[in-house]
Each structure stands twice: as C-alpha cells, then as structure tokens.
Design a protein around this motif. Structure first.
Motif, PDB file in Angstrom:
ATOM      1  N   PHE A 117       0.856  -1.188   0.000  1.00  0.00           N
ATOM      2  CA  PHE A 117       0.000   0.000   0.000  1.00  0.00           C
ATOM      3  C   PHE A 117       0.892   1.238   0.000  1.00  0.00           C
ATOM      4  O   PHE A 117       1.954   1.245   0.615  1.00  0.00           O
ATOM      5  CB  PHE A 117      -0.905   0.016   1.239  1.00  0.00           C
ATOM      6  CG  PHE A 117      -1.792  -1.186   1.332  1.00  0.00           C
ATOM      7  CD1 PHE A 117      -3.051  -1.187   0.748  1.00  0.00           C
ATOM      8  CD2 PHE A 117      -1.375  -2.336   1.994  1.00  0.00           C
ATOM      9  CE1 PHE A 117      -3.873  -2.300   0.818  1.00  0.00           C
ATOM     10  CE2 PHE A 117      -2.181  -3.455   2.067  1.00  0.00           C
ATOM     11  CZ  PHE A 117      -3.440  -3.446   1.485  1.00  0.00           C
ATOM     12  N   THR A 118       0.440   2.272  -0.697  1.00  0.00           N
ATOM     13  CA  THR A 118       1.161   3.540  -0.717  1.00  0.00           C
ATOM     14  C   THR A 118       0.496   4.480   0.271  1.00  0.00           C
ATOM     15  O   THR A 118      -0.716   4.627   0.272  1.00  0.00           O
ATOM     16  CB  THR A 118       1.141   4.169  -2.120  1.00  0.00           C
ATOM     17  OG1 THR A 118       1.742   3.249  -3.032  1.00  0.00           O
ATOM     18  CG2 THR A 118       1.909   5.476  -2.145  1.00  0.00           C
ATOM     19  N   ALA A 119       1.312   5.106   1.102  1.00  0.00           N
ATOM     20  CA  ALA A 119       0.813   6.060   2.084  1.00  0.00           C
ATOM     21  C   ALA A 119       1.581   7.363   1.941  1.00  0.00           C
ATOM     22  O   ALA A 119       2.651   7.405   1.332  1.00  0.00           O
ATOM     23  CB  ALA A 119       0.979   5.508   3.495  1.00  0.00           C
ATOM     24  N   ILE A 120       1.028   8.407   2.496  1.00  0.00           N
ATOM     25  CA  ILE A 120       1.695   9.698   2.539  1.00  0.00           C
ATOM     26  C   ILE A 120       1.864  10.083   3.999  1.00  0.00           C
ATOM     27  O   ILE A 120       0.891  10.116   4.753  1.00  0.00           O
ATOM     28  CB  ILE A 120       0.876  10.797   1.809  1.00  0.00           C
ATOM     29  CG1 ILE A 120       0.696  10.455   0.351  1.00  0.00           C
ATOM     30  CG2 ILE A 120       1.540  12.167   1.965  1.00  0.00           C
ATOM     31  CD1 ILE A 120       1.964  10.411  -0.465  1.00  0.00           C
ATOM     32  N   LEU A 121       3.103  10.335   4.394  1.00  0.00           N
ATOM     33  CA  LEU A 121       3.367  10.837   5.734  1.00  0.00           C
ATOM     34  C   LEU A 121       3.178  12.341   5.736  1.00  0.00           C
ATOM     35  O   LEU A 121       3.559  13.028   4.779  1.00  0.00           O
ATOM     36  CB  LEU A 121       4.800  10.501   6.158  1.00  0.00           C
ATOM     37  CG  LEU A 121       5.074   9.032   6.441  1.00  0.00           C
ATOM     38  CD1 LEU A 121       6.561   8.808   6.692  1.00  0.00           C
ATOM     39  CD2 LEU A 121       4.256   8.558   7.640  1.00  0.00           C
ATOM     40  N   LEU A 122       2.592  12.855   6.781  1.00  0.00           N
ATOM     41  CA  LEU A 122       2.360  14.289   6.900  1.00  0.00           C
ATOM     42  C   LEU A 122       3.670  15.043   7.123  1.00  0.00           C
ATOM     43  O   LEU A 122       4.680  14.453   7.491  1.00  0.00           O
ATOM     44  CB  LEU A 122       1.413  14.563   8.068  1.00  0.00           C
ATOM     45  CG  LEU A 122       0.001  14.038   7.906  1.00  0.00           C
ATOM     46  CD1 LEU A 122      -0.792  14.260   9.178  1.00  0.00           C
ATOM     47  CD2 LEU A 122      -0.681  14.708   6.740  1.00  0.00           C
ATOM     48  N   ASN A 123       3.616  16.333   6.916  1.00  0.00           N
ATOM     49  CA  ASN A 123       4.745  17.201   7.244  1.00  0.00           C
ATOM     50  C   ASN A 123       4.532  17.713   8.660  1.00  0.00           C
ATOM     51  O   ASN A 123       4.046  18.821   8.866  1.00  0.00           O
ATOM     52  CB  ASN A 123       4.830  18.388   6.263  1.00  0.00           C
ATOM     53  CG  ASN A 123       5.391  17.983   4.931  1.00  0.00           C
ATOM     54  OD1 ASN A 123       6.268  17.133   4.867  1.00  0.00           O
ATOM     55  ND2 ASN A 123       4.882  18.566   3.872  1.00  0.00           N
ATOM     56  N   ASN A 124       4.848  16.891   9.641  1.00  0.00           N
ATOM     57  CA  ASN A 124       4.787  17.327  11.031  1.00  0.00           C
ATOM     58  C   ASN A 124       5.965  16.725  11.790  1.00  0.00           C
ATOM     59  O   ASN A 124       6.680  15.860  11.276  1.00  0.00           O
ATOM     60  CB  ASN A 124       3.438  16.999  11.690  1.00  0.00           C
ATOM     61  CG  ASN A 124       3.150  15.519  11.825  1.00  0.00           C
ATOM     62  OD1 ASN A 124       4.039  14.693  11.968  1.00  0.00           O
ATOM     63  ND2 ASN A 124       1.870  15.167  11.779  1.00  0.00           N
ATOM     64  N   GLU A 125       6.178  17.195  12.992  1.00  0.00           N
ATOM     65  CA  GLU A 125       7.338  16.783  13.784  1.00  0.00           C
ATOM     66  C   GLU A 125       7.330  15.287  14.073  1.00  0.00           C
ATOM     67  O   GLU A 125       8.367  14.624  14.040  1.00  0.00           O
ATOM     68  CB  GLU A 125       7.358  17.589  15.091  1.00  0.00           C
ATOM     69  CG  GLU A 125       8.579  17.380  15.933  1.00  0.00           C
ATOM     70  CD  GLU A 125       8.553  18.203  17.219  1.00  0.00           C
ATOM     71  OE1 GLU A 125       9.577  18.159  17.938  1.00  0.00           O
ATOM     72  OE2 GLU A 125       7.538  18.857  17.520  1.00  0.00           O
TER      73      GLU A 125
END
Length: 165
Positions: A62-70
């Motif tokens: 599965f392809t996921a996107i990690l958020l731009n957060n700490e």
C-alpha cells in the motif's frame, strides 16, 4: 402610540436575542463540519502533504503519505522498519515503539480506514476500519487507497514493513 414606542425596543431586543440563540445553535454543526474537513487527509489529491511511503503486509503493498509534522519527521528517521503489529478491537493493528516520538494529540472524531497514527508517545496504530472515537491521536499519515487493507491485515497479529519510497 406610547405603547408602541415602549414595546418597539423590547421587541427589537427579543429579536436580537433570538438571532444570537439561532447563531449559537448553528455554530457547533458548522465548526464540526469544518473540523472534520481539517482532520481528513486527502492524499490522493495532494501529494505535497508529505513523504510517500510503502506499507507492505504479506504479499500486499500500500502507498501512504506521511504528513509534514514533527512526529512524522521523527518516524521517518526509523525507516525502514519491519514490525509485528498486534490486533486490537477488530479495527486496528498496533505496535509499541522502543522509544517515544514527539506528539501533538487531538481527537479526530472519526478514524478512517487507512489512517496511520500514534497513540500516546510510542504506540504506532494502523487502522483498517472506519469508526467514531473519543480517543486522541497524533496523525502520521494515511494510505492513499486502503482497498484490501482489512483483508491483508487479517484478524490476528501480523508482520508489517514500512519504508520510504
């Protein structure tokens, strides 16, 4: 005529109070809708949200996107990783990480299939069913297309691999 002059301000005051009451009654629904929109991560339309990641379960990827957060930034430093994830509540898999990540927990209201979150400061959670929650989580990312995720994860504990693309 004097009665009309005396009653006019009272009538106007009553109308103003009723208008404020109507605004307050509508505000939570409006705010709830806005919060739900802000809590959802639409990764299929906006890949600029963060880093693409592959999640592999058995023969499914599965392809996921990690958020731009700490939190997601700290999580990325641990990748690639292959972990045993434990079954919980018939809707999620979890794994306790060996050390804490920075957190900014919030209650999402509704968990969506494919959400990847952190519970507390060290429990990684991958959700495979949509449901309402009263718990708070720190969002890490979301699977683009979670079709088949529940079947791939199965009903017991499972080995899951996470890697940046």
């Amino acid at each position: 005529m004097k009665r009309l002059l005396i009653l006019s301000p009272i009538i106007l005051l009553c109308l103003a109070i009723m208008a404020c009451k109507l605004d307050n009654d509508l505000a939570p629904d409006t705010m709830s809708t806005e919060n739900n929109r802000n809590n959802q991560i639409d990764t299929t339309k906006n890949r600029s949200l963060g880093s693409p990641m592959k999640i592999r379960v058995s023969s499914s990827t599965f392809t996921a996107i990690l958020l731009n957060n700490e939190t997601a930034t700290a999580f990325k430093t641990r990748l690639p990783m292959t972990i045993e994830m434990n079954e919980l509540n018939g809707n999620e898999k979890f794994h306790r990480l060996p050390s804490n990540l920075p957190i900014k927990p919030a209650n999402p209201g509704t968990i969506q299939t494919g959400d990847l979150m952190l519970y507390g400061s060290n429990t990684l959670v991958l959700f495979y069913k949509t449901f309402r929650t009263s718990y708070s989580y720190t969002k890490l990312g979301r699977i683009d297309d979670p079709s088949g995720l529940a079947a791939a994860l199965g009903s017991g504990n499972v080995t899951v691999s996470f890697a940046l693309e």
